[in-house]
Design an enzyme around this catalytic site. Structure first.
Site, PDB file in Angstrom:
ATOM      1  N   CYS A 183      60.941  39.451  36.662  1.00 37.35           N
ATOM      2  CA  CYS A 183      59.660  40.103  36.383  1.00 37.35           C
ATOM      3  C   CYS A 183      58.504  39.393  37.088  1.00 37.35           C
ATOM      4  CB  CYS A 183      59.416  40.148  34.884  1.00 37.35           C
ATOM      5  SG  CYS A 183      60.822  40.865  34.024  1.00 37.35           S
TER       6      CYS A 183
ATOM      7  N   CYS B  28      55.996  36.207  32.375  1.00 38.30           N
ATOM      8  CA  CYS B  28      57.289  35.587  32.090  1.00 38.30           C
ATOM      9  C   CYS B  28      58.385  36.356  32.819  1.00 38.30           C
ATOM     10  CB  CYS B  28      57.555  35.601  30.584  1.00 38.30           C
ATOM     11  SG  CYS B  28      57.532  37.265  29.892  1.00 38.30           S
TER      12      CYS B  28
ATOM     13  N   HIS C 277      56.863  48.670  31.931  1.00 35.13           N
ATOM     14  CA  HIS C 277      57.103  47.453  32.697  1.00 35.13           C
ATOM     15  C   HIS C 277      58.281  47.633  33.642  1.00 35.13           C
ATOM     16  CE1 HIS C 277      57.978  43.397  33.767  1.00 35.13           C
ATOM     17  NE2 HIS C 277      58.895  43.186  32.839  1.00 35.13           N
TER      18      HIS C 277
END
Lengths: 283, 427
Positions: free
Chosen positions: B91, B413, B382
């Site tokens: 990510c 994160c 996301h």
């Protein structure tokens, strides 16, 4: 010219069937009719299938060739009628030109107008131009001209129209393998179920040794290879010279010049067999 | 080598994020990244332009997409002479891409660059079971038809079946949510606090859309013009009615409402030297000041999987001589509401800051009204590698509105116990 407004897009299967069964004398002149189909939204699922099959990225931009498949049903409807001087079955797509005035998107609601003009003698018979116009909100955004040949009485002295560009002399920029089911897949997306594209047997019935790729697929595939600029304002012209039998492979030749691009598809084995020449010019 | 110039952020573009198997179900990573690029190219007049470098990546990726970014560039209106490469840091991919582009600009190696990321959870690569894959490769290596046929006989019914990428850690077998649930429990993050953060994310994102904030940040795609996951009418009543999705018993506080859903999307950001921006008549929105990454040991239970940004931020602050309170905006990626809350709580915790971070005291609290003010991942969704570009572009625009010298902190994160953080400054 009389305008005839259709309430929905004609279905191509019945049109081809009707034209195949048509008998009797035909008039000598073109019908004085414009077919109009208003307020056509873009079917995103169909657009996505078209983009995939022709090599465009999946997105909201309409490929320059896309409005042609929307207008093709109107072309076929016009040409299948008894008042059309040439028989639809067996027509050969000789050349096509498309002008994009502004980039079209899937949100646009299109009004399509189709009419025929320029019935002319040709060394191998007679040709006709089918003109397709696309308007959005009253503005002309797209124009297409498809030239079809009806084989018949030769006219050896007839002038050939339009200077086509030479074949790029460069080595093959790419090599495409075209699958045997390409014609069936393109027929499913475009609605152009002309039997010469579908199966070796139906192609043989109409005088071809094997089935052949749709000219408009190869046109679209070349524009996709030339990049997203071809979906923007500009004009492309294509000349269909020799059929592409399926399955097969083709070499792609490309020559870029200031402001315009020339491309061609030719047989990898016999370099004299040129299937298509295309020229694109940015507006 | 001396630093010759600052890395300016000109602006960004993304496609709206769609829920898994939604309107982008048939779109590939390349389709979406190309669409995001084309929107950026149109917005900043980059047709035919040779950009110094395009850096992007995807977390969930087909092996045929080894050159995903370069292929997307070739399918775009950028000059085909624009180089590109792929990166992957889970990510953190999008933000790491921006750090790489910014660093090359600062070193004078390139004068413009595009950073981005894309991910699809719908058009996922399917692989065969590992046992089948090995046996098939063995068959393929066979030297004779007989040998190949003999090896084929080794196939067992149990070998058949397909595998789809899962959101779980290879070394622990735990899903990200299960890992996060452990951390949420460790920091005693309440269900109510998580739901409230989720609700605010939806309300803030909805308000930002209504105010037109995203008008020059988002280009509609495949019929979607806003993030599909956005629920403007999100409320505590609705969120508190959801059943827990991760964790067990009384400690199960994480629900589908306060965790990010699987989504599809792409984002890109244009960075450049100030000179390049001026030559192209483009306004600089912000400067990319600095970035830092960190990793923690989650495999042996030493630290929570998504806590690495808590370690990266103090290192970045120390290098820049800043305190946690020196920022006008904080963009802390909402992998889960509990991720944000655990990180903030850790920074407020004296014991954590002294023993774990080696600081003399706690970093302290932040002004929560400056946190994720235009919504974040809980509302927007996301698509893993696309989140960094979404945040950098939005924050740069907010800092430009705030004025020169304003500061923003980004914290993201990532799987594998990693974190990527960065500081932007308004121009």
């Amino acid at each position: 010219m009389a305008t005839e407004t259709l309430s929905e897009a004609p279905r191509l299967g019945p049109i081809f069937l009707r034209s195949a069964l048509a008998r009797g004398p035909r008039p000598r002149t073109l019908p004085n009719t414009r077919l109009v189909l208003s307020d056509q939204g873009v079917d995103r699922a169909r657009l996505a299938d078209y983009q995939r099959l022709c090599g465009f990225p999946l997105g909201d931009t309409l490929p320059a060739t896309y409005p042609h498949i929307l207008g093709f049903a109107l072309q076929a409807e016009l040409m299948a009628r008894r008042d059309f001087p040439l028989p639809l079955a067996g027509l050969v797509h000789l050349a096509n030109s498309i002008t994009v005035h502004r980039r079209l998107t899937a949100q646009d609601v299109l009004t399509l107008t189709v009419y025929a003009e320029a019935l002319a003698e040709h060394p191998k018979g007679r040709t006709v131009d089918l003109v397709t116009l696309v308007d959005v909100d009253g503005h002309r955004v797209w124009e297409g001209r498809s030239t079809y040949l009806a084989r018949g009485t030769p006219h050896p002295d007839a002038p050939t129209r339009g200077e086509r560009p030479g074949i790029p002399r460069s080595p093959a920029a790419a090599h495409w393998r075209l699958a045997g089911d390409l014609g069936r897949r393109y027929a499913a997306v475009s609605g152009d179920v002309n039997p010469i594209h579908l199966h070796p047997l139906t192609a043989k019935l109409l005088g071809f040794p094997r089935m052949i790729a749709h000219g408009m697929w190869s046109y679209a595939r070349v524009l996709a290879a030339l990049g997203p600029l071809t979906s923007g304002p500009g004009t492309s012209q294509v000349w269909f010279l020799k059929p592409i039998y399926l399955p097969s492979s083709v070499d792609v030749l490309i020559a870029k010049d200031a402001g315009h691009i020339t491309a061609a598809l030719r047989s990898p084995r016999s370099h004299d067999t040129v299937h298509l020449v295309l020229r694109h010019e940015r507006a | 080598m001396t630093e010759t110039c600052r890395a300016a952020i000109i602006g960004g573009n993304r496609i709206p994020f769609a829920r898994q198997f939604g309107p982008y179900a048939e779109a590939s990573n390349q389709d979406m990244l190309t669409a995001a690029l084309e929107g950026l190219i149109a917005r900043y007049g980059l047709v035919g332009e040779r950009v110094g470098e395009v850096v992007a990546g995807a977390v969930v990726k087909h092996s045929r997409d080894f050159n995903l970014t370069r292929e997307s560039v070739l399918g775009s209106s950028l000059a085909p002479t624009t180089p590109a490469y792929d990166i992957q840091q889970a990510c953190g991919t999008g933000l790491e891409a921006a750090i790489l582009v910014a660093n090359k600009i600062r070193l004078g190696q390139i004068d413009s660059g595009i950073a981005g990321g894309v991910d699809t959870s719908s058009d996922a690569p399917i692989t065969v079971r590992e046992s089948l894959r090995r046996k098939l490769l063995r068959v393929n290596r066979g030297k004779s038809p007989v040998e190949m046929a003999t090896r084929l006989l080794a196939l067992r019914p149990g070998d058949l079946g397909i595998e789809i990428p899962a959101n779980s850690e290879p070394r622990t077998g735990l899903s990200m949510g299960e890992h996060m649930a452990q951390t949420a429990r460790r920091w005693a993050i309440s269900r109510e606090a998580q739901d409230e953060l989720a609700m605010m994310s939806h309300h803030n994102l909805a308000r930002a859309y209504d105010e037109g904030f995203f008008d020059d940040l988002v280009t509609s795609y495949l019929g979607l013009s806003r993030d599909q996951n956005l629920r403007p009418d999100s409320s505590m009543a609705k969120l508190s009615a959801l059943k827990p999705a991760f964790g067990k018993g009384d400690h199960a506080t994480m629900t589908a409402g306060n965790s990010t859903p699987l989504t599809d999307g792409a984002s890109v950001v244009l960075l450049a030297s100030e000179q390049w921006a001026a030559e192209h008549g483009l306004t600089v929105q912000a400067f990319f000041v600095d970035g830092e990454s960190a990793a923690i040991d989650y495999v042996h239970g030493d630290e929570g999987l998504l806590m690495a940004p808590a370690y990266a931020v103090p290192r970045l602050l120390a290098r820049q001589g800043l305190s946690l309170q020196d920022f006008d905006y904080y963009e802390i990626h909402e992998a889960f509401a509990a991720t944000v809350l655990s990180t903030l709580k850790a920074w407020e915790d004296e014991e954590f800051c002294t023993t774990r971070l080696g600081l003399p005291g706690p970093l302290g609290s932040i002004d929560r009204s400056r946190l994720n003010v235009n919504g974040s991942s809980l509302a927007a969704g996301h698509p893993f590698a696309a989140t960094g570009g979404r945040i950098v572009a939005s924050l740069a625009k907010m800092l430009h509105a705030k004025g020169p010298g304003s500061r923003g902190l980004i914290s993201i994160c990532a799987a594998g116990g990693q974190g990527v953080v960065a500081i932007l400054e308004g121009a």
